[in-house]
Design a protein around this motif. Sequence first.
Motif, PDB file in Angstrom:
ATOM      1  N   GLU A  88      55.173   4.345  -4.066  1.00 36.47           N
ATOM      2  CA  GLU A  88      54.638   3.216  -4.827  1.00 36.47           C
ATOM      3  C   GLU A  88      53.792   2.316  -3.941  1.00 36.47           C
ATOM      4  OE1 GLU A  88      56.246  -0.556  -7.535  1.00 36.47           O
ATOM      5  OE2 GLU A  88      57.619   1.047  -6.915  1.00 36.47           O
ATOM      6  N   TRP A  89      54.290   2.058  -2.725  1.00 37.05           N
ATOM      7  CA  TRP A  89      53.545   1.214  -1.794  1.00 37.05           C
ATOM      8  C   TRP A  89      52.308   1.936  -1.264  1.00 37.05           C
ATOM      9  CZ3 TRP A  89      53.550  -3.785  -0.988  1.00 37.05           C
ATOM     10  CH2 TRP A  89      54.682  -4.522  -1.353  1.00 37.05           C
ATOM     11  N   LEU A  90      52.423   3.240  -1.067  1.00 41.99           N
ATOM     12  CA  LEU A  90      51.270   4.007  -0.595  1.00 41.99           C
ATOM     13  C   LEU A  90      50.137   3.985  -1.624  1.00 41.99           C
ATOM     14  CD1 LEU A  90      52.968   7.115   1.071  1.00 41.99           C
ATOM     15  CD2 LEU A  90      51.778   5.233   2.210  1.00 41.99           C
ATOM     16  N   GLU A  91      50.527   3.998  -2.905  1.00 45.66           N
ATOM     17  CA  GLU A  91      49.513   3.926  -3.960  1.00 45.66           C
ATOM     18  C   GLU A  91      48.812   2.563  -3.949  1.00 45.66           C
ATOM     19  OE1 GLU A  91      49.173   4.312  -8.841  1.00 45.66           O
ATOM     20  OE2 GLU A  91      51.059   4.760  -7.808  1.00 45.66           O
ATOM     21  N   LYS A  92      49.587   1.499  -3.682  1.00 41.37           N
ATOM     22  CA  LYS A  92      49.022   0.152  -3.685  1.00 41.37           C
ATOM     23  C   LYS A  92      48.150  -0.109  -2.456  1.00 41.37           C
ATOM     24  CE  LYS A  92      52.741  -2.059  -6.343  1.00 41.37           C
ATOM     25  NZ  LYS A  92      53.812  -3.077  -6.326  1.00 41.37           N
ATOM     26  N   THR A  93      48.429   0.565  -1.364  1.00 39.30           N
ATOM     27  CA  THR A  93      47.701   0.283  -0.119  1.00 39.30           C
ATOM     28  C   THR A  93      46.549   1.257   0.129  1.00 39.30           C
ATOM     29  OG1 THR A  93      49.361   1.604   1.092  1.00 39.30           O
ATOM     30  CG2 THR A  93      49.698  -0.787   0.992  1.00 39.30           C
ATOM     31  N   ALA A  94      46.251   2.111  -0.847  1.00 43.34           N
ATOM     32  CA  ALA A  94      45.107   3.019  -0.704  1.00 43.34           C
ATOM     33  C   ALA A  94      43.808   2.220  -0.821  1.00 43.34           C
ATOM     34  CB  ALA A  94      45.160   4.109  -1.767  1.00 43.34           C
ATOM     35  N   ILE A  95      42.851   2.461   0.077  1.00 47.45           N
ATOM     36  CA  ILE A  95      41.583   1.741   0.111  1.00 47.45           C
ATOM     37  C   ILE A  95      40.444   2.708  -0.208  1.00 47.45           C
ATOM     38  CG2 ILE A  95      40.001   0.385   1.518  1.00 47.45           C
ATOM     39  CD1 ILE A  95      42.597  -1.053   0.917  1.00 47.45           C
ATOM     40  N   SER A  96      39.649   2.340  -1.226  1.00 45.43           N
ATOM     41  CA  SER A  96      38.503   3.164  -1.624  1.00 45.43           C
ATOM     42  C   SER A  96      37.201   2.503  -1.180  1.00 45.43           C
ATOM     43  CB  SER A  96      38.491   3.358  -3.141  1.00 45.43           C
ATOM     44  OG  SER A  96      38.280   2.107  -3.789  1.00 45.43           O
ATOM     45  N   GLY A  97      36.076   3.197  -1.390  1.00 42.40           N
ATOM     46  CA  GLY A  97      34.775   2.621  -1.075  1.00 42.40           C
ATOM     47  C   GLY A  97      34.494   1.382  -1.905  1.00 42.40           C
ATOM     48  N   ARG A  98      34.893   1.416  -3.174  1.00 44.13           N
ATOM     49  CA  ARG A  98      34.722   0.237  -4.037  1.00 44.13           C
ATOM     50  C   ARG A  98      35.516  -0.944  -3.503  1.00 44.13           C
ATOM     51  NH1 ARG A  98      37.952  -1.705  -8.164  1.00 44.13           N
ATOM     52  NH2 ARG A  98      36.880  -3.022  -9.737  1.00 44.13           N
ATOM     53  N   ASP A  99      36.749  -0.686  -3.037  1.00 46.69           N
ATOM     54  CA  ASP A  99      37.574  -1.761  -2.486  1.00 46.69           C
ATOM     55  C   ASP A  99      36.904  -2.415  -1.283  1.00 46.69           C
ATOM     56  OD1 ASP A  99      39.541  -1.243  -4.382  1.00 46.69           O
ATOM     57  OD2 ASP A  99      40.609   0.163  -3.071  1.00 46.69           O
ATOM     58  N   LEU A 100      36.316  -1.601  -0.410  1.00 43.43           N
ATOM     59  CA  LEU A 100      35.649  -2.141   0.781  1.00 43.43           C
ATOM     60  C   LEU A 100      34.446  -2.999   0.398  1.00 43.43           C
ATOM     61  CD1 LEU A 100      35.719   0.903   3.257  1.00 43.43           C
ATOM     62  CD2 LEU A 100      37.058  -1.211   3.392  1.00 43.43           C
ATOM     63  N   ILE A 101      33.672  -2.531  -0.581  1.00 39.37           N
ATOM     64  CA  ILE A 101      32.500  -3.292  -1.005  1.00 39.37           C
ATOM     65  C   ILE A 101      32.919  -4.626  -1.627  1.00 39.37           C
ATOM     66  CG2 ILE A 101      30.559  -3.337  -2.617  1.00 39.37           C
ATOM     67  CD1 ILE A 101      30.305  -0.318  -2.211  1.00 39.37           C
ATOM     68  N   LEU A 102      33.949  -4.592  -2.476  1.00 42.14           N
ATOM     69  CA  LEU A 102      34.434  -5.826  -3.094  1.00 42.14           C
ATOM     70  C   LEU A 102      35.009  -6.782  -2.049  1.00 42.14           C
ATOM     71  CD1 LEU A 102      36.178  -4.493  -6.332  1.00 42.14           C
ATOM     72  CD2 LEU A 102      33.938  -5.568  -6.128  1.00 42.14           C
ATOM     73  N   LEU A 103      35.726  -6.237  -1.067  1.00 39.72           N
ATOM     74  CA  LEU A 103      36.311  -7.067  -0.015  1.00 39.72           C
ATOM     75  C   LEU A 103      35.220  -7.763   0.802  1.00 39.72           C
ATOM     76  CD1 LEU A 103      38.705  -8.055   1.688  1.00 39.72           C
ATOM     77  CD2 LEU A 103      38.561  -5.924   2.990  1.00 39.72           C
ATOM     78  N   LEU A 104      34.228  -6.998   1.253  1.00 43.20           N
ATOM     79  CA  LEU A 104      33.139  -7.573   2.044  1.00 43.20           C
ATOM     80  C   LEU A 104      32.325  -8.566   1.213  1.00 43.20           C
ATOM     81  CD1 LEU A 104      31.922  -4.388   3.979  1.00 43.20           C
ATOM     82  CD2 LEU A 104      33.296  -6.291   4.866  1.00 43.20           C
ATOM     83  N   GLY A 105      32.089  -8.225  -0.055  1.00 36.66           N
ATOM     84  CA  GLY A 105      31.359  -9.136  -0.931  1.00 36.66           C
ATOM     85  C   GLY A 105      32.116 -10.433  -1.169  1.00 36.66           C
ATOM     86  N   GLY A 106      33.422 -10.330  -1.369  1.00 36.73           N
ATOM     87  CA  GLY A 106      34.237 -11.529  -1.562  1.00 36.73           C
ATOM     88  C   GLY A 106      34.246 -12.419  -0.337  1.00 36.73           C
ATOM     89  N   LEU A 107      34.386 -11.805   0.844  1.00 36.35           N
ATOM     90  CA  LEU A 107      34.373 -12.578   2.094  1.00 36.35           C
ATOM     91  C   LEU A 107      33.019 -13.262   2.297  1.00 36.35           C
ATOM     92  CD1 LEU A 107      36.249 -10.110   4.487  1.00 36.35           C
ATOM     93  CD2 LEU A 107      37.114 -12.285   3.575  1.00 36.35           C
ATOM     94  N   PHE A 108      31.937 -12.536   1.972  1.00 34.07           N
ATOM     95  CA  PHE A 108      30.599 -13.102   2.116  1.00 34.07           C
ATOM     96  C   PHE A 108      30.414 -14.291   1.169  1.00 34.07           C
ATOM     97  CE2 PHE A 108      26.031 -13.108   0.927  1.00 34.07           C
ATOM     98  CZ  PHE A 108      25.501 -13.415   2.173  1.00 34.07           C
ATOM     99  N   LEU A 109      30.878 -14.165  -0.085  1.00 28.83           N
ATOM    100  CA  LEU A 109      30.765 -15.259  -1.043  1.00 28.83           C
ATOM    101  C   LEU A 109      31.543 -16.489  -0.592  1.00 28.83           C
ATOM    102  CD1 LEU A 109      30.909 -14.103  -4.781  1.00 28.83           C
ATOM    103  CD2 LEU A 109      29.148 -15.411  -3.615  1.00 28.83           C
TER     104      LEU A 109
END
Length: 264
Positions: A88-109
Amino acid sequence: MQHLLTFDSLMSLLTLTVLEIVLGIDNIIFISIQADKLPGHQQKRARLVGLGLAMFVRVLLLLSISWIMSLTQPLFNLGNLVGLTDPEWLEKTAISGRDLILLLGGLFLIYKSTAEIHDKLEGDEHENTGRKTAGFWQVIVQILLLDIVFSLDSVITAVGMADHVEIMIAAVIIAVAVMMVAAEPISNFVNKHPTVKMLALSFLLLIGVSLIAESFDQHIPKGYIYFAMAFSVFIELLNLKVRSKQKPVQLHDEPHLPEKHKKD
């Protein structure tokens, strides 16, 4: 071609167009604030170029649907890096390309919004004058980076709501055309009222936080965010009405008040 003129297709087009416009509100706010850094004669051009790039990016992404869908596949798992074994935790902690883009975009904003709020409230006049005359292409590059983030979320939504890419592209083009018409009056209103500009920057902070939460699969319903924004705007409009005959609020980079206001 006839399958695009059915009632269901037209309803999908209408619904998706409205949704694209709503999802594009944060994009308009960011573009307006960034364009305000430029000399007056370049601001309209920057808004049009920014929205044109947003349309181009969204159409390009729609034509690359298979690649967009691959961005949701996990690239690596943070759980494995720290030795987690619970599925269950492994499913929640999986990082995709979309996740990285959203993370970087959120930090930039968050960074850009915080820097803008600091400059408007705490920055000295020399610093703000320098920021006011930022380079045209410097502003456009920043708009393009955020267009990619906003477009990714918009395109994924479009793919989930329509069956034909032609409908998705038509909805994007219509929505951007509407936003091009609305961008100037929205920008003028935001820039005319400093408190509204602070509110707009706070919205960008909120959106940045939601993007980061989304990158970690903590979904915040968009309806809650847009309701909070709409309610805040409604309250601010009431405040503007009440303060219409009072001394206006000024930020650091705005002209000094006339002497008659200073004496009041």
